[in-house]
Design a protein around this motif. Structure first.
Motif, PDB file in Angstrom:
ATOM      1  N   GLU A  41     -17.474   0.960  -3.238  1.00  0.00           N
ATOM      2  CA  GLU A  41     -18.540   0.570  -4.178  1.00  0.00           C
ATOM      3  C   GLU A  41     -18.412   1.361  -5.482  1.00  0.00           C
ATOM      4  O   GLU A  41     -18.548   0.829  -6.568  1.00  0.00           O
ATOM      5  N   ARG A  42     -18.165   2.659  -5.298  1.00  0.00           N
ATOM      6  CA  ARG A  42     -18.097   3.534  -6.474  1.00  0.00           C
ATOM      7  C   ARG A  42     -16.924   3.168  -7.374  1.00  0.00           C
ATOM      8  O   ARG A  42     -17.033   3.158  -8.600  1.00  0.00           O
ATOM      9  N   PHE A  43     -15.773   2.854  -6.757  1.00  0.00           N
ATOM     10  CA  PHE A  43     -14.604   2.463  -7.558  1.00  0.00           C
ATOM     11  C   PHE A  43     -14.899   1.158  -8.310  1.00  0.00           C
ATOM     12  O   PHE A  43     -14.625   1.046  -9.505  1.00  0.00           O
ATOM     13  N   LEU A  44     -15.445   0.175  -7.605  1.00  0.00           N
ATOM     14  CA  LEU A  44     -15.749  -1.115  -8.238  1.00  0.00           C
ATOM     15  C   LEU A  44     -16.743  -0.944  -9.383  1.00  0.00           C
ATOM     16  O   LEU A  44     -16.592  -1.525 -10.457  1.00  0.00           O
ATOM     17  N   LEU A  62     -15.118   0.488 -12.375  1.00  0.00           N
ATOM     18  CA  LEU A  62     -14.142  -0.419 -13.009  1.00  0.00           C
ATOM     19  C   LEU A  62     -14.817  -1.587 -13.738  1.00  0.00           C
ATOM     20  O   LEU A  62     -14.153  -2.313 -14.490  1.00  0.00           O
ATOM     21  N   ALA A  63     -16.096  -1.769 -13.536  1.00  0.00           N
ATOM     22  CA  ALA A  63     -16.797  -2.946 -14.092  1.00  0.00           C
ATOM     23  C   ALA A  63     -16.620  -3.000 -15.609  1.00  0.00           C
ATOM     24  O   ALA A  63     -16.748  -1.990 -16.310  1.00  0.00           O
ATOM     25  N   GLY A  64     -16.278  -4.172 -16.106  1.00  0.00           N
ATOM     26  CA  GLY A  64     -16.202  -4.395 -17.555  1.00  0.00           C
ATOM     27  C   GLY A  64     -14.914  -3.909 -18.196  1.00  0.00           C
ATOM     28  O   GLY A  64     -14.738  -4.028 -19.410  1.00  0.00           O
ATOM     29  N   ILE A  65     -13.977  -3.362 -17.411  1.00  0.00           N
ATOM     30  CA  ILE A  65     -12.744  -2.811 -18.011  1.00  0.00           C
ATOM     31  C   ILE A  65     -11.573  -3.754 -17.747  1.00  0.00           C
ATOM     32  O   ILE A  65     -11.285  -4.100 -16.606  1.00  0.00           O
ATOM     33  N   SER A  66     -10.863  -4.152 -18.814  1.00  0.00           N
ATOM     34  CA  SER A  66      -9.752  -5.104 -18.669  1.00  0.00           C
ATOM     35  C   SER A  66      -8.395  -4.462 -18.951  1.00  0.00           C
ATOM     36  O   SER A  66      -7.375  -4.915 -18.437  1.00  0.00           O
ATOM     37  N   ASP A  67      -8.378  -3.438 -19.773  1.00  0.00           N
ATOM     38  CA  ASP A  67      -7.108  -2.844 -20.184  1.00  0.00           C
ATOM     39  C   ASP A  67      -6.443  -2.121 -18.996  1.00  0.00           C
ATOM     40  O   ASP A  67      -7.070  -1.267 -18.360  1.00  0.00           O
ATOM     41  N   PRO A  68      -5.165  -2.460 -18.696  1.00  0.00           N
ATOM     42  CA  PRO A  68      -4.540  -1.880 -17.490  1.00  0.00           C
ATOM     43  C   PRO A  68      -4.456  -0.355 -17.511  1.00  0.00           C
ATOM     44  O   PRO A  68      -4.684   0.295 -16.486  1.00  0.00           O
ATOM     45  N   GLY A 111      -3.629   0.466  -6.728  1.00  0.00           N
ATOM     46  CA  GLY A 111      -3.713  -0.696  -5.854  1.00  0.00           C
ATOM     47  C   GLY A 111      -4.016  -2.005  -6.573  1.00  0.00           C
ATOM     48  O   GLY A 111      -3.430  -2.311  -7.620  1.00  0.00           O
ATOM     49  N   PHE A 112      -4.930  -2.772  -6.006  1.00  0.00           N
ATOM     50  CA  PHE A 112      -5.231  -4.090  -6.559  1.00  0.00           C
ATOM     51  C   PHE A 112      -5.933  -4.028  -7.912  1.00  0.00           C
ATOM     52  O   PHE A 112      -6.087  -5.063  -8.563  1.00  0.00           O
ATOM     53  N   ALA A 113      -6.315  -2.832  -8.345  1.00  0.00           N
ATOM     54  CA  ALA A 113      -6.863  -2.754  -9.700  1.00  0.00           C
ATOM     55  C   ALA A 113      -5.785  -3.147 -10.708  1.00  0.00           C
ATOM     56  O   ALA A 113      -6.092  -3.653 -11.785  1.00  0.00           O
ATOM     57  N   VAL A 114      -4.501  -2.928 -10.365  1.00  0.00           N
ATOM     58  CA  VAL A 114      -3.442  -3.355 -11.301  1.00  0.00           C
ATOM     59  C   VAL A 114      -2.870  -4.732 -10.937  1.00  0.00           C
ATOM     60  O   VAL A 114      -2.313  -5.403 -11.788  1.00  0.00           O
ATOM     61  N   ARG A 115      -3.016  -5.141  -9.689  1.00  0.00           N
ATOM     62  CA  ARG A 115      -2.476  -6.460  -9.309  1.00  0.00           C
ATOM     63  C   ARG A 115      -3.439  -7.589  -9.665  1.00  0.00           C
ATOM     64  O   ARG A 115      -3.053  -8.749  -9.678  1.00  0.00           O
ATOM     65  N   VAL A 116      -4.687  -7.244  -9.897  1.00  0.00           N
ATOM     66  CA  VAL A 116      -5.652  -8.214 -10.411  1.00  0.00           C
ATOM     67  C   VAL A 116      -5.729  -7.960 -11.919  1.00  0.00           C
ATOM     68  O   VAL A 116      -6.145  -6.893 -12.346  1.00  0.00           O
ATOM     69  N   ASN A 117      -5.269  -8.916 -12.705  1.00  0.00           N
ATOM     70  CA  ASN A 117      -5.245  -8.707 -14.151  1.00  0.00           C
ATOM     71  C   ASN A 117      -6.638  -8.901 -14.746  1.00  0.00           C
ATOM     72  O   ASN A 117      -7.460  -9.652 -14.207  1.00  0.00           O
ATOM     73  N   GLY A 118      -6.873  -8.232 -15.863  1.00  0.00           N
ATOM     74  CA  GLY A 118      -8.183  -8.325 -16.509  1.00  0.00           C
ATOM     75  C   GLY A 118      -9.227  -7.543 -15.723  1.00  0.00           C
ATOM     76  O   GLY A 118      -8.891  -6.665 -14.917  1.00  0.00           O
ATOM     77  N   GLU A 119     -10.475  -7.880 -15.949  1.00  0.00           N
ATOM     78  CA  GLU A 119     -11.541  -7.135 -15.280  1.00  0.00           C
ATOM     79  C   GLU A 119     -11.467  -7.302 -13.755  1.00  0.00           C
ATOM     80  O   GLU A 119     -11.204  -8.397 -13.252  1.00  0.00           O
ATOM     81  N   VAL A 120     -11.696  -6.215 -13.035  1.00  0.00           N
ATOM     82  CA  VAL A 120     -11.671  -6.273 -11.574  1.00  0.00           C
ATOM     83  C   VAL A 120     -13.074  -6.604 -11.080  1.00  0.00           C
ATOM     84  O   VAL A 120     -13.963  -5.755 -11.119  1.00  0.00           O
ATOM     85  N   THR A 121     -13.264  -7.851 -10.671  1.00  0.00           N
ATOM     86  CA  THR A 121     -14.572  -8.234 -10.120  1.00  0.00           C
ATOM     87  C   THR A 121     -14.408  -8.374  -8.602  1.00  0.00           C
ATOM     88  O   THR A 121     -13.284  -8.573  -8.114  1.00  0.00           O
ATOM     89  N   PRO A 122     -15.507  -8.294  -7.857  1.00  0.00           N
ATOM     90  CA  PRO A 122     -15.392  -8.460  -6.399  1.00  0.00           C
ATOM     91  C   PRO A 122     -14.737  -9.786  -6.044  1.00  0.00           C
ATOM     92  O   PRO A 122     -13.919  -9.857  -5.121  1.00  0.00           O
ATOM     93  N   GLU A 123     -15.041 -10.860  -6.793  1.00  0.00           N
ATOM     94  CA  GLU A 123     -14.473 -12.172  -6.479  1.00  0.00           C
ATOM     95  C   GLU A 123     -12.949 -12.176  -6.668  1.00  0.00           C
ATOM     96  O   GLU A 123     -12.196 -12.607  -5.778  1.00  0.00           O
ATOM     97  N   LYS A 124     -12.497 -11.658  -7.819  1.00  0.00           N
ATOM     98  CA  LYS A 124     -11.049 -11.658  -8.094  1.00  0.00           C
ATOM     99  C   LYS A 124     -10.304 -10.751  -7.115  1.00  0.00           C
ATOM    100  O   LYS A 124      -9.203 -11.060  -6.660  1.00  0.00           O
ATOM    101  N   ILE A 176      -9.910 -12.632  -3.887  1.00  0.00           N
ATOM    102  CA  ILE A 176      -8.881 -13.677  -3.965  1.00  0.00           C
ATOM    103  C   ILE A 176      -7.486 -13.038  -3.907  1.00  0.00           C
ATOM    104  O   ILE A 176      -6.617 -13.459  -3.144  1.00  0.00           O
ATOM    105  N   GLY A 177      -7.301 -11.994  -4.718  1.00  0.00           N
ATOM    106  CA  GLY A 177      -5.996 -11.323  -4.768  1.00  0.00           C
ATOM    107  C   GLY A 177      -5.585 -10.788  -3.399  1.00  0.00           C
ATOM    108  O   GLY A 177      -4.461 -10.997  -2.932  1.00  0.00           O
ATOM    109  N   LYS A 178      -6.494 -10.130  -2.723  1.00  0.00           N
ATOM    110  CA  LYS A 178      -6.164  -9.528  -1.425  1.00  0.00           C
ATOM    111  C   LYS A 178      -5.881 -10.583  -0.359  1.00  0.00           C
ATOM    112  O   LYS A 178      -4.974 -10.429   0.450  1.00  0.00           O
ATOM    113  N   ARG A 179      -6.672 -11.663  -0.363  1.00  0.00           N
ATOM    114  CA  ARG A 179      -6.459 -12.707   0.652  1.00  0.00           C
ATOM    115  C   ARG A 179      -5.130 -13.417   0.439  1.00  0.00           C
ATOM    116  O   ARG A 179      -4.403 -13.706   1.398  1.00  0.00           O
ATOM    117  N   ALA A 180      -4.828 -13.701  -0.818  1.00  0.00           N
ATOM    118  CA  ALA A 180      -3.557 -14.366  -1.110  1.00  0.00           C
ATOM    119  C   ALA A 180      -2.390 -13.457  -0.713  1.00  0.00           C
ATOM    120  O   ALA A 180      -1.402 -13.892  -0.111  1.00  0.00           O
TER     121      ALA A 180
END
Ligand code: XMP
Length: 517
Positions: free
Chosen positions: A287-290, A293-299, A399-412, A415-419
């Motif tokens: 929760e704390r990591f998410l 990370l909210a609102g941040i898109s720059d890798p 981790g997936f903070a870099v494999r999910v491009n743009g803002e890291v939202t719970p939804e994205k 999706i990234g992890k399931r795929a």
């Protein structure tokens, strides 16, 4: 803090700047002879004081006639230690003794067939076919071996491919026994080490474990050591060694960032809680990591936020566990070489667990600093770690903070992890997991239109990335069979809501990178 290399037979590779010098060290160790690299200009007395059983002179880009070409003390060849020169090392050997080297006008590069003329009484070519194929890459070549040397092999175009003086146990080969294109290379290195140099081969994973445990026990004594675990093989091995050495005075902390692969945090807990018992502490912080990370898109910014959050959580949680004097790191031998090489070099602090605090004023313990990654995997198996962990692929700390491009939202993230889980399952089901060095799914920050049933959906594309590589510095895209790719694509669009299409990345590295940051 290392196992005591001096309790083992030692082979030394002198580095003349070859691209593949680490590979020579690894190939020697694969023959169960402990090996380290030294600079080519290490003083002879210092080198001899280490009592090496065998010395290998590496290749290198120079010509013996070049200005400032790296050289070797000729007295090395009078020290009674068996020496094998490879490519430049072979030419240098001829040059500093009384042989002759001819400057090359053209470069011989690629596969070459050689003819073995003589085995040498020490059996350098024992058990090797008489006309084997090998890899050559050179300009200069030896035209006359030094006094006392015999021609042992010649290449198809008449170039001296190997020479030897069995009485003094000095050998030179123009080709590269360390590369996979020389199929008899491991045999030749073994012959040199065992037949010529009389090594017995006392370097094994089981011995390493006993020695590393003894060393940690000696260093840590009755004090406490803190190990951060990422879920990867290096930190897992370090934690198990520390636990074996000092029991519950080793505390191994695993922080669940919520950014690992699907099912991985559960697997880490299930594997290590029984193995480490009271030493294992798992901290749930997703929760704390998410939130951070909210609102941040720059890798780059995302990496920084993950690193900082990791440090804060690690400091807060370890402070709750009392005082520690030591912190364990999973530094490996390539990091040691990179930061200057040799036993006495200053060690750059490489962290296998991303973002570990630099300023906790704890003494570093680095039990793996003499090992290569493949040796760590062998040690992991010797410690009874499951293969999924011993052979775990590299995974970015963020981790997936870099494999999910743009803002890291719970939804994205979901999706990234399931795929990604489907990519892994299908590649493993097809039995391709050892052939492909790394495989993953990434989620670009765009949406495209698709049709699902009768509805138009505005979903994400998923990118599959799978590469084959030896060193992760360069990589080729994996030729995954079409039917496997097809199954992956079908499953992802059917099983992962929000995905409208699946793409396969067919770019080499360089210019592309492996990750999809
Ligand atoms: P690239 O994307 O640069 O990645 O081709 C090369 C290899 O490094 C891994 N990688 C990382 N490993 N922390 C890590 O421990 C990181 O931040 C990180 N970023 C990339 C990547 O998975 C690949 O194997």
């Amino acid at each position: 803090m290392t196992p005591d290399s001096r309790s083992h037979e030692l082979a030394v590779v002198l580095d003349f700047g070859a691209q593949y010098v680490q590979l020579i060290v690894r190939k020697v160790r694969e023959q169960n002879v402990y090996c380290e690299m030294r600079r080519h200009d290490v003083p002879l007395a210092e080198l001899l004081a280490e009592r090496p059983k065998a010395i290998i002179l590496s290749g290198g880009p120079a010509s013996v006639y070049g200005e400032g070409a790296p050289t070797v003390d000729p007295k090395l060849f009078e020290a009674g230690i068996p020496v094998l020169g490879i490519c430049y090392g072979h030419q240098l050997m001829a040059h500093v003794m009384d042989g002759n080297v001819e400057p090359g006008t053209t470069r011989e590069y690629g596969l070459s067939q050689i003819a073995i003329e003589e085995d040498g009484s020490d059996g350098l070519f024992e058990g090797i076919e008489r006309q084997p194929t090998c890899w050559m890459s050179h300009g200069d070549h030896v035209t006359a071996p030094p006094t006392g040397f015999r021609r042992l092999a010649v290449s198809a175009d008449g170039i001296l491919a190997a020479m030897g003086d069995p009485d003094r146990r000095l050998y030179g080969v123009q080709f590269h026994p360390e590369v996979s294109h020389t199929p008899f290379g491991p045999k030749l290195l073994r012959n040199f080490l065992y037949n010529a140099a009389g090594c017995r081969g006392d370097w094994t994973s089981a011995d390493f474990v006993d020695e590393a445990v003894a060393r940690i026990r000696e260093t840590v004594g009755d004090r406490r050591i803190l190990c951060a675990m990422s879920g990867g093989v290096d930190s897992a091995v370090v934690a198990l060694l520390a636990r074996r050495a000092v029991g519950e005075r080793a505390v191994c902390m695993f922080i669940d960032t919520g950014l690992m692969r699907l099912g991985e945090p559960q697997q880490v807990r299930a594997t290590f809680a029984p193995l480490l018992g009271e030493s294992f502490v798992a901290v749930e912080a997703s929760e704390r990591f998410l939130h951070n990370l909210a609102g941040i898109s720059d890798p780059e910014r995302k990496r920084k936020v993950v690193g900082e959050t990791f440090i804060r959580v690690f400091e807060e949680e370890s402070a709750k566990l009392g005082d520690f004097e030591f912190i364990a790191h999973g530094t490996l031998y390539p990091d040691v070489i990179e930061s200057g090489g040799g036993a006495t070099a200053r060690i750059k602090s490489h962290h296998n667990v991303e973002g570990l605090p630099e300023d906790m004023r704890l003494t570093n313990v680095e039990p793996l600093r003499l090992l290569f990654k493949d040796e760590v995997r062998q040690v992991a198996l010797a410690l009874d770690l499951p293969e999924e962990i011993a052979y775990r692929q590299p995974f970015p700390g963020p981790g997936f903070a870099v494999r999910v491009n743009g803002e890291v939202t719970p939804e994205k993230l979901d999706i990234g992890k399931r795929a990604d889980a489907i990519v892994r399952q299908e590649i493993e089901a097809a039995g391709l997991q050892r052939e492909i060095s790394q495989y993953l799914a990434a989620l670009p920050d765009v949406r495209t239109v698709g049709v699902l049933g009768d509805d138009r959906v505005h979903g994400y594309p998923v990118v599959i990335r799978a590469v084959v590589t030896d060193d992760f510095m360069t990589a080729d895209w994996a030729r995954i069979p079409y039917d496997v790719l097809g199954r992956i694509a079908t499953r992802i669009v059917n099983e992962v809501r929000g995905v409208s299409r699946v793409l396969y990345d067919v770019t080499t590295k360089p210019p592309a990178t492996i990750e999809w940051e």
